[in-house]
Design an enzyme around this catalytic site. Structure first.
Site, short mmCIF file in Angstrom:
data_model
loop_
_atom_site.label_atom_id
_atom_site.label_comp_id
_atom_site.label_asym_id
_atom_site.label_seq_id
_atom_site.Cartn_x
_atom_site.Cartn_y
_atom_site.Cartn_z
N LYS A 64 0.84 -1.21 0.00
CA LYS A 64 0.00 0.00 0.00
C LYS A 64 0.87 1.26 0.00
O LYS A 64 0.58 2.23 -0.69
CB LYS A 64 -0.96 -0.02 1.21
CG LYS A 64 -2.07 -1.06 1.06
CD LYS A 64 -2.90 -1.24 2.31
CE LYS A 64 -3.87 -2.41 2.13
NZ LYS A 64 -4.69 -2.70 3.31
N GLN A 94 -4.94 -1.29 9.44
CA GLN A 94 -4.81 -2.62 8.86
C GLN A 94 -5.44 -3.67 9.78
O GLN A 94 -5.21 -3.67 10.99
CB GLN A 94 -3.32 -2.93 8.62
CG GLN A 94 -3.06 -4.22 7.86
CD GLN A 94 -3.58 -4.22 6.43
OE1 GLN A 94 -3.72 -3.17 5.81
NE2 GLN A 94 -3.89 -5.39 5.91
N ASP A 151 -11.06 2.85 3.45
CA ASP A 151 -11.34 1.41 3.33
C ASP A 151 -12.82 1.17 3.05
O ASP A 151 -13.20 0.10 2.58
CB ASP A 151 -10.99 0.70 4.64
CG ASP A 151 -9.71 -0.12 4.56
OD1 ASP A 151 -9.37 -0.57 3.45
OD2 ASP A 151 -9.07 -0.29 5.61
N1 GUN Z 1 -6.64 -6.72 5.90
C1 GUN Z 1 -6.78 -7.46 4.79
N2 GUN Z 1 -7.33 -6.72 3.80
C2 GUN Z 1 -7.54 -5.49 4.31
C3 GUN Z 1 -8.06 -4.28 3.78
O1 GUN Z 1 -8.48 -4.20 2.62
N3 GUN Z 1 -8.09 -3.22 4.62
C4 GUN Z 1 -7.65 -3.30 5.88
N4 GUN Z 1 -7.72 -2.20 6.63
N5 GUN Z 1 -7.15 -4.40 6.42
C5 GUN Z 1 -7.09 -5.49 5.63
#
Ligand code: GUN
Length: 283
Positions: free
Chosen positions: A53, A97, A120
């Site tokens: 990311k 996350q 998100d």
């Molecule tokens: N953990 C696995 N996929 C994601 C996601 O798309 N966003 C977040 N915040 N955590 C994750």
């Protein structure tokens, strides 16, 4: 019939190019798009995800600030940090996350993020906005799936889409997005009785269960579009989706591979959501 492949890597590249253009436009107005990423603990998969990311953001010209916190961080401290980021006008998007350590209530943490910065799309306000067709943030994975359907010029109007999986971050929002395009939608899940009878009627199948071979060749209507959201490992340890790709591609009209399908699109849509947050904040 051999299905045509919907190439997530190629499409994500296009989305990133769009994102880079929008970033430049914001920068020209003196605005630096800024995503705060909070990682709590040392979950190995999460470490890899956040690294990607950050790299995607920086390559696009967005500023991604990764904060690492120890597993032992008290929940109250995380909530306080989120509130500080909510109040910081230089921060446009906040991503916590998941999964969080067990002593934390993920729902409470997500609800502490300002809906205006919920890139998100996991906040109840974001889910509600999608449900009632108001502007908000769409979760990145189903949004990426919809983009993939758009990329092949697929008209969903009146079509039957079957979504397998009812998670709050993929299955349910995916169904809302498809309904928003005038598709007829059936949401199934791992306990659906006679899943095959459902999927055989589908013009579009989205598989998001998290289990190998949920969708096999005998379950797919010839010519259907198959979108595979799964991320699993096969017996050889290789990455695979929920769909038996080799079998289903003989029947489907279009299919997304794993890897190189939905995954890169999910990452690309996070950039788009962050830019949307920055653009909204700047009007
Ligand atoms: N953990 C696995 N996929 C994601 C996601 O798309 N966003 C977040 N915040 N955590 C994750």
């Amino acid at each position: 019939m051999t299905a045509q492949i919907i190439d997530g890597n190629a499409l994500a590249k296009q989305v990133r190019a769009e994102a880079a253009g929008r970033t430049q436009a914001l920068k020209a107005r003196g605005i630096q798009p800024h995503l705060a990423i909070l990682l709590v603990g040392d979950d190995p998969a999460s470490q890899v995800y956040v690294k990607h990311k950050v790299a995607d953001s920086e390559q696009t010209g967005l500023h991604a600030a990764l904060e690492r916190h120890p597993t032992t961080l008290p929940e109250a401290d995380l909530l306080a940090r989120i509130r500080a980021l909510n109040d910081d006008p230089s921060v446009h998007g906040i991503l916590v996350q998941l999964p969080l350590p067990r002593h934390m209530d993920s729902h409470k943490v997500i609800e502490t993020i300002s809906p205006a910065k919920d890139v998100d799309g996991f906040h109840v306000a974001s889910a509600g906005a999608l449900m009632v067709g108001q502007p908000g943030f769409w979760p990145c994975t189903p949004h990426g799936c919809l983009k993939m359907l758009d990329s092949i010029g697929y008209d969903l109007k009146g079509k039957h889409a079957v979504v397998i999986g009812r998670s709050n971050i993929v299955g349910k929002p995916m169904a809302m997005m498809l309904l928003g395009r005038d598709a007829t939608v059936t949401i199934c899940h791992s306990r659906t009785r006679d899943l095959k009878a459902m999927t055989l009627q589908a013009d579009v199948v989205v598989a998001a269960v998290g289990k190998r071979n949920v969708l096999t060749k005998d379950m797919v209507k010839p010519g259907a579009v198959v979108i595979d959201v799964g991320m699993n490992r096969n017996d050889e340890g290789k990455l695979c989706g929920d769909v038996d790709f080799e079998g289903v591609k003989e029947v489907a009209g279009w299919i997304t591979p794993v890897p190189g399908g939905v995954g890169p699109m999910t990452r690309a849509m996070l950039l788009i959501n962050t830019l949307q947050a920055a653009e909204r904040a700047s009007v």
